[in-house]
Design a protein around this motif. Structure first.
Motif: not given
Length: 191
Positions: A121-132, A138-143
């Motif tokens: 788990w790193d900053v990339r995973a955390q960023r994706l989790s936060d966005i989700l 944006g819906f596109d980012f969440r998807c």
């Protein structure tokens, strides 16, 4: 679209910084001629890492190097998250380019694929989790986060995907992808 290998990814908006590999076209030709040939082991690693297709668009792109009447077609992208923290995007056609046209991805990318083991788990995973989980994103980012979060076999990914499944807007549109990502994470956690 055509981009030089290792250039910044600019094809579509994406919440993480990515570098391009395999975005080939006539202007620059089949890149990588100065790189060593792709070995069978490297091809296997590339295929194994090409599990989830994201950014699928309407329409298809035809290979510019195949004969027109039998041109290979593809749509979507593979995103590669390496253990060293680097992230890459390649068109779905990257496997075709390697196998049919002797494309040689950059050595730095190929070497990164040799680093085995689950992604921590790193900053990339955390960023994706936060966005989700952020309804204001944006819906596109969440998807895209739904698909890409599956790269991290971590209980935090399962939690984020479970919470996304409870969000009616997301569940209605990408519920099947949420389920696929969740199952992939869980199966990898059980190993």
């Amino acid at each position: 679209m055509e981009y030089l290998d290792l250039s910044p990814y600019e094809y579509a908006r994406f919440p993480l910084a990515l570098r391009c590999i395999g975005w080939l076209g006539r202007e620059h030709g089949v890149q990588g001629s100065g790189e060593p040939p792709v070995t069978a082991a490297e091809l296997t690693r590339l295929k194994t890492a090409s599990q989830r297709l994201g950014s699928v668009m309407l329409g298809v792109h035809e290979c510019e190097f195949c004969p027109e009447e039998s041109a290979y077609q593809g749509t979507g992208e593979f995103r590669y998250y390496l253990r060293n923290g680097e992230s890459y995007s390649a068109p779905m056609m990257v496997l075709h380019y390697v196998e049919a046209h002797a494309y040689r991805p950059p050595l730095v990318f190929r070497e990164g694929l040799t680093e085995t083991g689950d992604l921590p788990w790193d900053v990339r995973a955390q960023r994706l989790s936060d966005i989700l989980l952020d309804a204001s994103e944006g819906f596109d980012f969440r998807c895209q986060a739904v698909i890409d979060l599956a790269n991290w076999p971590d209980a935090r990914a399962v939690d984020a995907l479970d919470r996304a499944a409870a969000a009616e807007e997301l569940a209605d549109i990408v519920g099947e992808e949420i389920h696929r990502s969740r199952e992939l994470v869980i199966s990898r956690l059980k190993r």
